[in-house]
Design a protein around this motif. Structure first.
Motif, PDB file in Angstrom:
ATOM      1  N   TRP A  33      -1.030  -8.145  -9.276  1.00  0.00           N
ATOM      2  CA  TRP A  33      -0.195  -8.105  -8.071  1.00  0.00           C
ATOM      3  C   TRP A  33       1.049  -7.247  -8.307  1.00  0.00           C
ATOM      4  CZ3 TRP A  33       4.848  -9.715  -7.448  1.00  0.00           C
ATOM      5  CH2 TRP A  33       5.326  -9.687  -6.144  1.00  0.00           C
ATOM      6  N   ILE A  36       0.125  -3.556  -8.244  1.00  0.00           N
ATOM      7  CA  ILE A  36      -0.156  -3.105  -6.882  1.00  0.00           C
ATOM      8  C   ILE A  36       1.149  -2.974  -6.100  1.00  0.00           C
ATOM      9  CG2 ILE A  36      -1.212  -3.794  -4.690  1.00  0.00           C
ATOM     10  CD1 ILE A  36      -3.488  -5.010  -6.407  1.00  0.00           C
ATOM     11  N   TYR A  39       2.764   0.241  -7.173  1.00  0.00           N
ATOM     12  CA  TYR A  39       2.028   1.382  -6.638  1.00  0.00           C
ATOM     13  C   TYR A  39       2.368   1.594  -5.167  1.00  0.00           C
ATOM     14  CZ  TYR A  39      -1.819   4.142  -4.841  1.00  0.00           C
ATOM     15  OH  TYR A  39      -2.554   5.095  -4.196  1.00  0.00           O
ATOM     16  N   ARG A  40       2.378   0.499  -4.405  1.00  0.00           N
ATOM     17  CA  ARG A  40       2.663   0.604  -2.976  1.00  0.00           C
ATOM     18  C   ARG A  40       4.117   0.983  -2.719  1.00  0.00           C
ATOM     19  NH1 ARG A  40       0.848  -3.942   0.600  1.00  0.00           N
ATOM     20  NH2 ARG A  40       1.028  -2.291   2.138  1.00  0.00           N
ATOM     21  N   ALA A 112      -8.009  -5.475 -13.561  1.00  0.00           N
ATOM     22  CA  ALA A 112      -8.772  -4.935 -12.442  1.00  0.00           C
ATOM     23  C   ALA A 112     -10.236  -4.738 -12.832  1.00  0.00           C
ATOM     24  CB  ALA A 112      -8.162  -3.614 -11.979  1.00  0.00           C
TER      25      ALA A 112
END
Length: 148
Positions: A33, A36, A39-40, A112
Protein backbone atom coordinates in the motif's frame (compact mmCIF):
# COMPACT_ATOMS: atom_id res chain seq x y z
CA UNK A 1 9.10 -24.21 -2.28
CA UNK A 2 6.44 -22.94 -4.62
CA UNK A 3 6.34 -24.20 -8.21
CA UNK A 4 4.73 -23.03 -11.43
CA UNK A 5 4.30 -24.85 -14.73
CA UNK A 6 6.26 -23.93 -17.86
CA UNK A 7 4.27 -23.97 -21.09
CA UNK A 8 5.34 -23.78 -24.73
CA UNK A 9 3.68 -21.75 -27.49
CA UNK A 10 0.95 -24.32 -28.08
CA UNK A 11 0.01 -24.32 -24.38
CA UNK A 12 1.38 -27.78 -23.57
CA UNK A 13 3.14 -28.23 -20.23
CA UNK A 14 6.89 -28.58 -20.76
CA UNK A 15 8.17 -28.57 -17.18
CA UNK A 16 8.02 -26.92 -13.77
CA UNK A 17 9.94 -24.09 -12.17
CA UNK A 18 10.69 -23.82 -8.48
CA UNK A 19 10.26 -20.35 -7.01
CA UNK A 20 12.26 -18.95 -4.10
CA UNK A 21 10.34 -18.59 -0.85
CA UNK A 22 12.17 -15.32 -0.13
CA UNK A 23 10.46 -13.73 -3.13
CA UNK A 24 7.16 -15.60 -3.38
CA UNK A 25 6.52 -16.04 0.35
CA UNK A 26 4.34 -13.78 2.48
CA UNK A 27 2.54 -10.68 1.21
CA UNK A 28 3.22 -7.48 3.17
CA UNK A 29 0.05 -5.52 2.39
CA UNK A 30 1.13 -2.45 4.37
CA UNK A 31 4.35 -2.14 2.39
CA UNK A 32 2.52 -2.74 -0.88
CA UNK A 33 0.00 0.00 0.00
CA UNK A 34 2.82 2.39 0.86
CA UNK A 35 4.57 1.76 -2.47
CA UNK A 36 1.33 2.30 -4.40
CA UNK A 37 0.69 5.51 -2.44
CA UNK A 38 4.16 6.80 -3.35
CA UNK A 39 3.69 5.84 -7.01
CA UNK A 40 0.33 7.59 -7.23
CA UNK A 41 1.68 10.68 -5.47
CA UNK A 42 4.46 10.91 -8.05
CA UNK A 43 1.85 10.71 -10.85
CA UNK A 44 -0.06 13.77 -9.58
CA UNK A 45 0.20 16.81 -11.81
CA UNK A 46 0.24 19.38 -8.99
CA UNK A 47 -0.84 22.18 -11.34
CA UNK A 48 -3.48 23.72 -9.05
CA UNK A 49 -3.07 27.42 -8.39
CA UNK A 50 -4.90 30.47 -7.09
CA UNK A 51 -4.09 34.10 -7.72
CA UNK A 52 -2.81 36.21 -4.86
CA UNK A 53 -3.09 39.99 -4.53
CA UNK A 54 -0.16 40.49 -6.87
CA UNK A 55 -1.51 38.27 -9.67
CA UNK A 56 -5.16 39.40 -9.73
CA UNK A 57 -5.77 41.85 -12.55
CA UNK A 58 -6.74 45.43 -11.83
CA UNK A 59 -6.20 48.08 -9.16
CA UNK A 60 -2.92 49.81 -9.62
CA UNK A 61 -3.83 52.95 -7.73
CA UNK A 62 -4.81 53.85 -4.20
CA UNK A 63 -8.60 54.17 -4.00
CA UNK A 64 -8.75 57.18 -1.71
CA UNK A 65 -6.37 59.23 0.32
CA UNK A 66 -5.06 57.83 3.57
CA UNK A 67 -6.46 60.49 5.92
CA UNK A 68 -9.43 62.77 6.12
CA UNK A 69 -12.20 60.72 4.51
CA UNK A 70 -13.51 59.00 7.62
CA UNK A 71 -13.30 55.66 5.86
CA UNK A 72 -10.92 52.86 6.65
CA UNK A 73 -7.52 53.13 5.05
CA UNK A 74 -7.19 51.03 1.93
CA UNK A 75 -4.47 50.59 -0.63
CA UNK A 76 -5.83 48.26 -3.29
CA UNK A 77 -9.17 47.09 -4.62
CA UNK A 78 -7.71 43.58 -4.95
CA UNK A 79 -7.05 43.13 -1.23
CA UNK A 80 -7.99 39.65 0.04
CA UNK A 81 -10.66 41.29 2.20
CA UNK A 82 -12.51 42.60 -0.83
CA UNK A 83 -14.73 40.87 -3.37
CA UNK A 84 -12.68 39.74 -6.39
CA UNK A 85 -9.55 40.14 -4.30
CA UNK A 86 -6.59 37.82 -4.19
CA UNK A 87 -6.45 34.57 -2.24
CA UNK A 88 -4.32 34.32 0.87
CA UNK A 89 -2.20 31.17 1.26
CA UNK A 90 -3.96 29.39 -1.60
CA UNK A 91 -2.58 26.32 -3.37
CA UNK A 92 0.44 26.82 -5.62
CA UNK A 93 1.93 24.42 -8.18
CA UNK A 94 4.19 21.83 -6.57
CA UNK A 95 5.40 18.27 -6.94
CA UNK A 96 3.91 15.60 -4.69
CA UNK A 97 6.77 13.20 -5.41
CA UNK A 98 8.85 11.97 -2.50
CA UNK A 99 11.78 9.61 -2.12
CA UNK A 100 10.94 5.98 -1.38
CA UNK A 101 13.67 3.82 0.19
CA UNK A 102 15.08 1.24 -2.21
CA UNK A 103 14.80 -1.65 0.26
CA UNK A 104 11.13 -0.84 0.82
CA UNK A 105 10.56 -0.66 -2.93
CA UNK A 106 12.16 -4.07 -3.48
CA UNK A 107 10.14 -5.50 -0.58
CA UNK A 108 6.96 -4.13 -2.16
CA UNK A 109 7.94 -5.73 -5.48
CA UNK A 110 8.41 -9.08 -3.73
CA UNK A 111 5.00 -8.66 -2.09
CA UNK A 112 3.39 -7.85 -5.43
CA UNK A 113 4.92 -10.95 -7.04
CA UNK A 114 3.82 -13.08 -4.08
CA UNK A 115 0.30 -11.69 -4.35
CA UNK A 116 0.16 -12.44 -8.08
CA UNK A 117 1.42 -15.96 -7.41
CA UNK A 118 -1.21 -16.48 -4.69
CA UNK A 119 -3.94 -15.36 -7.12
CA UNK A 120 -2.65 -17.74 -9.80
CA UNK A 121 -1.84 -14.93 -12.20
CA UNK A 122 1.83 -15.85 -12.70
CA UNK A 123 2.61 -17.81 -15.85
CA UNK A 124 5.90 -18.94 -17.37
CA UNK A 125 6.06 -19.39 -21.11
CA UNK A 126 9.66 -20.53 -21.32
CA UNK A 127 11.56 -19.55 -24.45
CA UNK A 128 9.40 -18.03 -27.15
CA UNK A 129 10.71 -19.51 -30.39
CA UNK A 130 8.54 -18.73 -33.38
CA UNK A 131 9.44 -21.26 -36.05
CA UNK A 132 7.15 -19.58 -38.53
CA UNK A 133 7.54 -15.86 -38.14
CA UNK A 134 3.96 -15.05 -38.93
CA UNK A 135 1.77 -12.48 -37.30
CA UNK A 136 -1.19 -14.86 -37.07
CA UNK A 137 0.70 -17.44 -35.01
CA UNK A 138 2.02 -14.75 -32.67
CA UNK A 139 -1.48 -13.23 -32.35
CA UNK A 140 -2.92 -16.59 -31.25
CA UNK A 141 -0.13 -16.91 -28.69
CA UNK A 142 -0.84 -13.44 -27.29
CA UNK A 143 -4.57 -14.16 -27.07
CA UNK A 144 -3.89 -17.36 -25.16
CA UNK A 145 -1.54 -15.83 -22.58
CA UNK A 146 -3.41 -12.54 -22.15
CA UNK A 147 -4.63 -12.09 -18.53
CA UNK A 148 -8.36 -12.22 -18.04
Amino acid sequence: MATIDIHDLSGAKVGTLELADEVFGAVNEDLLWEAIKQYRAAQRAGTHATKNKKLVSGAGKKLWKQKGTGRARVGSIRSPLWRHGGTVHGPQPRSYEYAFPRKKLLGALRSALASKFADGALKDQGAIDLIKQQLGAFGKFIERVKPR
